[in-house]
Enzyme design. Structure first.
Site, short mmCIF file in Angstrom:
data_model
loop_
_atom_site.label_atom_id
_atom_site.label_comp_id
_atom_site.label_asym_id
_atom_site.label_seq_id
_atom_site.Cartn_x
_atom_site.Cartn_y
_atom_site.Cartn_z
N SER A 1 -14.32 -4.56 -12.41
CA SER A 1 -15.58 -4.10 -11.83
C SER A 1 -16.75 -4.35 -12.68
CB SER A 1 -15.46 -2.40 -11.71
OG SER A 1 -16.78 -1.96 -11.41
N ASP A 28 4.04 2.67 -4.27
CA ASP A 28 3.02 3.51 -5.14
C ASP A 28 3.00 2.85 -6.34
OD1 ASP A 28 1.48 5.16 -6.71
OD2 ASP A 28 2.46 6.87 -5.83
N VAL A 29 1.92 2.05 -6.58
CA VAL A 29 1.85 1.22 -8.06
C VAL A 29 1.96 2.06 -9.42
CG1 VAL A 29 0.53 -0.55 -6.79
CG2 VAL A 29 -0.77 1.32 -8.00
N ASP A 44 0.80 -1.10 0.17
CA ASP A 44 0.11 0.18 0.03
C ASP A 44 1.00 1.24 0.13
OD1 ASP A 44 -3.40 0.10 0.68
OD2 ASP A 44 -2.21 2.05 1.14
N TYR A 82 -13.71 5.88 -15.16
CA TYR A 82 -13.47 4.75 -14.34
C TYR A 82 -13.95 3.64 -15.50
CZ TYR A 82 -14.20 1.67 -10.62
OH TYR A 82 -14.16 0.49 -9.53
N LYS A 98 -11.54 0.05 -15.99
CA LYS A 98 -11.89 -1.15 -15.77
C LYS A 98 -12.27 -1.94 -16.97
CE LYS A 98 -11.54 -0.81 -11.27
NZ LYS A 98 -10.33 -1.74 -10.62
#
Length: 253
Positions: free
Chosen positions: A147, A68-69, A39, A160, A164
């Protein structure tokens, strides 16, 4: 008969300090596996480590990684450190994500790039780094977090939904690339889940009216499906996206 068989699993999970990610780590621990919590928020990460491992934060620190991805080099370094600390990973969960509600007429470049940097680019960076170890081990399972927004559309969710939808097809492509190495890749597509990202009652109430089960989901219900996909119970599944939405998308009107 197949079983979860996750007692020896070594599983990095991104976005692990809260919500669905934390629920996944809790359930993995209960199954005897070793979740590795990734995280970007140190305070939340420390709290999650104490909760998952039931020990002092100091004792659990070796299972937590601040990363941090959105930073590909940092992700590569994190997975390299995990290998040095624990050996080759056996599974991985690319869970980190962020939401965005913005109408196309108002959405800024910063908002677009902000959601893509986490949900798409961060997803790729982590999956790529994890896949290198799984391919070397010639086994394992990688689960991505999609999602229902990646399968259907909703007003003011252009960014978004696009991010996804990309995860859904990225999952298929990863499955094809990694299948020859004995590595499976599948996605989970949650509906509306009661997490810190979706706590607004004005958002949840319409879902309760439309979903077949007349309620929103909870993080543990998504985590259970993730564990199924990680486990030997799904040994002939790859390239799939499992919808877990209480029947929300079963309607056409």
């Amino acid at each position: 008969m197949a079983s979860l068989n996750l007692a020896s699993a070594l599983v990095p999970v991104t976005g692990a300090a809260s919500g669905i990610g934390l629920a996944i780590c809790r359930q993995l621990r209960l199954e005897g596996g070793t979740p590795l919590l990734l995280d970007f928020d140190r305070q939340r990460l420390d709290a999650a480590l104490g909760e998952v491992f039931g020990t002092s934060v100091a004792e659990a620190q070796r299972f937590g990684y601040l990363v941090d991805v959105r930073d590909s080099k940092a992700v590569d370094a994190c997975l390299a450190q995990i290998r040095q600390d624990h050996g080759l990973i056996t599974h991985a969960v690319a869970n980190a994500g962020r939401s965005l509600a913005a109408h196309i007429l108002d959405m800024t470049d910063e908002q677009w790039h902000g959601v893509m940097d986490v949900n798409l680019h961060g997803m790729l960076y982590f999956c790529r780094a994890a896949a290198r170890q799984l391919a070397e081990a010639k086994r394992g399972s990688l689960v991505t977090m999609a999602s229902i927004a990646g399968l259907m559309a909703k007003e003011s969710r252009v960014g978004y939904a696009a991010s996804k939808a990309a995860v859904v097809n990225m999952t298929r492509a990863l499955a094809l690339d990694l299948g020859p190495f004995g590595v499976r890749v599948n996605a989970v597509a949650p509906g509306v889940i009661d997490t810190p990202l979706q706590t607004n009652p004005s958002y949840q109430e319409p879902v309760k009216q439309r979903a077949a089960l007349r309620r929103v989901g909870n993080a543990d219900e998504i985590a259970s499906v993730v564990l199924f996909l990680l486990s030997d119970m799904s040994s002939y599944m790859t390239g799939e996206t499992l919808v877990v939405d209480g029947g929300l998308t079963a309607r056409y009107l």
